[in-house]
Design a protein around this motif. Sequence first.
Motif, PDB file in Angstrom:
ATOM      1  N   LEU A 101       3.772  56.755  42.121  1.00 36.18           N
ATOM      2  CA  LEU A 101       3.381  57.804  41.191  1.00 36.18           C
ATOM      3  C   LEU A 101       2.260  57.256  40.315  1.00 36.18           C
ATOM      4  N   LEU A 102       1.075  57.793  40.490  1.00 38.80           N
ATOM      5  CA  LEU A 102      -0.099  57.352  39.752  1.00 38.80           C
ATOM      6  C   LEU A 102      -0.420  58.382  38.675  1.00 38.80           C
ATOM      7  N   PHE A 103      -0.326  57.976  37.423  1.00 33.40           N
ATOM      8  CA  PHE A 103      -0.580  58.872  36.301  1.00 33.40           C
ATOM      9  C   PHE A 103      -1.918  58.513  35.657  1.00 33.40           C
ATOM     10  N   SER A 104      -2.766  59.503  35.427  1.00 34.60           N
ATOM     11  CA  SER A 104      -3.960  59.290  34.601  1.00 34.60           C
ATOM     12  C   SER A 104      -3.733  60.045  33.294  1.00 34.60           C
ATOM     13  N   VAL A 105      -3.712  59.281  32.200  1.00 32.64           N
ATOM     14  CA  VAL A 105      -3.177  59.794  30.930  1.00 32.64           C
ATOM     15  C   VAL A 105      -4.139  59.524  29.770  1.00 32.64           C
ATOM     16  N   PRO A 106      -4.811  60.555  29.262  1.00 27.10           N
ATOM     17  CA  PRO A 106      -5.589  60.367  28.046  1.00 27.10           C
ATOM     18  C   PRO A 106      -4.688  60.400  26.812  1.00 27.10           C
ATOM     19  N   MET A 107      -5.162  59.831  25.728  1.00 25.34           N
ATOM     20  CA  MET A 107      -4.429  59.918  24.462  1.00 25.34           C
ATOM     21  C   MET A 107      -4.911  61.136  23.692  1.00 25.34           C
ATOM     22  N   TRP A 108      -3.970  61.978  23.300  1.00 31.42           N
ATOM     23  CA  TRP A 108      -4.266  63.128  22.451  1.00 31.42           C
ATOM     24  C   TRP A 108      -3.448  62.995  21.171  1.00 31.42           C
ATOM     25  N   ASN A 109      -4.117  62.930  20.051  1.00 26.97           N
ATOM     26  CA  ASN A 109      -3.422  62.852  18.764  1.00 26.97           C
ATOM     27  C   ASN A 109      -2.349  61.770  18.769  1.00 26.97           C
ATOM     28  N   TRP A 110      -2.724  60.601  19.283  1.00 23.49           N
ATOM     29  CA  TRP A 110      -1.871  59.398  19.340  1.00 23.49           C
ATOM     30  C   TRP A 110      -0.715  59.516  20.326  1.00 23.49           C
ATOM     31  N   GLY A 111      -0.649  60.598  21.100  1.00 27.35           N
ATOM     32  CA  GLY A 111       0.438  60.773  22.064  1.00 27.35           C
ATOM     33  C   GLY A 111      -0.083  61.289  23.389  1.00 27.35           C
ATOM     34  N   LEU A 112       0.722  62.143  24.030  1.00 28.47           N
ATOM     35  CA  LEU A 112       0.407  62.664  25.358  1.00 28.47           C
ATOM     36  C   LEU A 112      -0.163  64.074  25.274  1.00 28.47           C
ATOM     37  N   PRO A 113      -1.037  64.455  26.209  1.00 28.81           N
ATOM     38  CA  PRO A 113      -1.434  65.853  26.313  1.00 28.81           C
ATOM     39  C   PRO A 113      -0.208  66.733  26.570  1.00 28.81           C
ATOM     40  N   TYR A 114      -0.243  67.932  26.024  1.00 28.47           N
ATOM     41  CA  TYR A 114       0.948  68.783  26.095  1.00 28.47           C
ATOM     42  C   TYR A 114       1.331  69.164  27.519  1.00 28.47           C
ATOM     43  N   ARG A 115       0.380  69.159  28.450  1.00 29.06           N
ATOM     44  CA  ARG A 115       0.748  69.498  29.829  1.00 29.06           C
ATOM     45  C   ARG A 115       1.575  68.381  30.465  1.00 29.06           C
ATOM     46  N   ILE A 116       1.323  67.140  30.090  1.00 33.48           N
ATOM     47  CA  ILE A 116       2.175  66.060  30.593  1.00 33.48           C
ATOM     48  C   ILE A 116       3.573  66.198  30.003  1.00 33.48           C
ATOM     49  N   LYS A 117       3.645  66.488  28.718  1.00 31.00           N
ATOM     50  CA  LYS A 117       4.956  66.672  28.094  1.00 31.00           C
ATOM     51  C   LYS A 117       5.698  67.848  28.720  1.00 31.00           C
ATOM     52  N   HIS A 118       4.988  68.921  29.024  1.00 31.01           N
ATOM     53  CA  HIS A 118       5.603  70.072  29.690  1.00 31.01           C
ATOM     54  C   HIS A 118       6.178  69.648  31.044  1.00 31.01           C
ATOM     55  N   TYR A 119       5.395  68.891  31.803  1.00 32.63           N
ATOM     56  CA  TYR A 119       5.855  68.419  33.113  1.00 32.63           C
ATOM     57  C   TYR A 119       7.098  67.545  32.975  1.00 32.63           C
ATOM     58  N   ILE A 120       7.088  66.647  32.006  1.00 29.24           N
ATOM     59  CA  ILE A 120       8.250  65.795  31.761  1.00 29.24           C
ATOM     60  C   ILE A 120       9.468  66.641  31.414  1.00 29.24           C
ATOM     61  N   ASP A 121       9.277  67.647  30.564  1.00 30.69           N
ATOM     62  CA  ASP A 121      10.397  68.505  30.174  1.00 30.69           C
ATOM     63  C   ASP A 121      10.971  69.266  31.364  1.00 30.69           C
ATOM     64  N   VAL A 122      10.106  69.650  32.304  1.00 27.99           N
ATOM     65  CA  VAL A 122      10.573  70.401  33.476  1.00 27.99           C
ATOM     66  C   VAL A 122      11.400  69.526  34.401  1.00 27.99           C
ATOM     67  N   ILE A 123      10.922  68.325  34.699  1.00 30.24           N
ATOM     68  CA  ILE A 123      11.579  67.535  35.746  1.00 30.24           C
ATOM     69  C   ILE A 123      12.654  66.591  35.231  1.00 30.24           C
ATOM     70  N   THR A 124      12.789  66.432  33.932  1.00 32.38           N
ATOM     71  CA  THR A 124      13.828  65.541  33.399  1.00 32.38           C
ATOM     72  C   THR A 124      15.106  66.347  33.242  1.00 32.38           C
ATOM     73  N   GLN A 125      15.885  66.389  34.319  1.00 32.80           N
ATOM     74  CA  GLN A 125      17.040  67.281  34.375  1.00 32.80           C
ATOM     75  C   GLN A 125      18.271  66.559  34.915  1.00 32.80           C
ATOM     76  N   PRO A 126      19.443  66.891  34.383  1.00 29.33           N
ATOM     77  CA  PRO A 126      20.686  66.243  34.831  1.00 29.33           C
ATOM     78  C   PRO A 126      20.983  66.560  36.289  1.00 29.33           C
ATOM     79  N   GLY A 127      21.396  65.541  36.995  1.00 31.57           N
ATOM     80  CA  GLY A 127      21.727  65.710  38.403  1.00 31.57           C
ATOM     81  C   GLY A 127      20.533  65.681  39.322  1.00 31.57           C
TER      82      GLY A 127
END
Length: 218
Positions: A101-127
């Motif tokens: 898994l190759l991630f290209s990640v810019p820094m936005w406001n000292w953190g992650l771009p919101y689309r990366i956070k959205h992706y993380i929220d979608v796939i971080t699921q129990p089971g």
Amino acid sequence: MIGATSKGFNVTKILHIVGSPRENSQSAMVAQALLDTYAAKHANPRIDTLNLWELDLPEMREDVLNAKYAVFARREHTAEQAAAWATVQKEVARLLEYDVLLFSVPMWNWGLPYRIKHYIDVITQPGLTFKWTPERGYEGLVLGRRAVVIYASSFDYAAGTPLAPFDHQKPYLEDWLRMIGVDAIETIAFGPTHPDAPAMPAAREQALARAAAIAVSL
């Protein structure tokens, strides 16, 4: 980390997850250099791109959240929850097809771009990508994968610099990867990327050199 092709040969399958919407993204530039080096050394490379800015990600609305909590509670999904959960399962299944898994990640406001956070929220699921028990806490389910993360930032946020305490980009993403079970993580930090920064040319060359070295090891 190695998958088998139909001809019996082994091939590493790489997914480039693009976190920047910019055409001249510096993180994506380094990622592409890494992939070009890798592709030059392999006759039939398996490389796919997942541009998060072009992806129709599920919205994390009540139906998805209710489906998630039903899994935690070990309840059967309603029809509405099952349909919502299927959209999440689709994204997780896509991720699990790959070895690297190759991630290209810019820094936005000292953190992650919101689309990366959205992706993380979608796939971080129990089971699906993790499980939790009172005895052991969180246990990742995304096992046997390798992550390469390319960070870019306008300034230098390396440990020991004055800006290091503001860096919420690298710790968050790497803690998340370990939480879902990806412990083999290699990183490239390109900063400063600001064209007027005296240290930019050297930082760029260092990032590209490390990208080439990692490409050889994949």
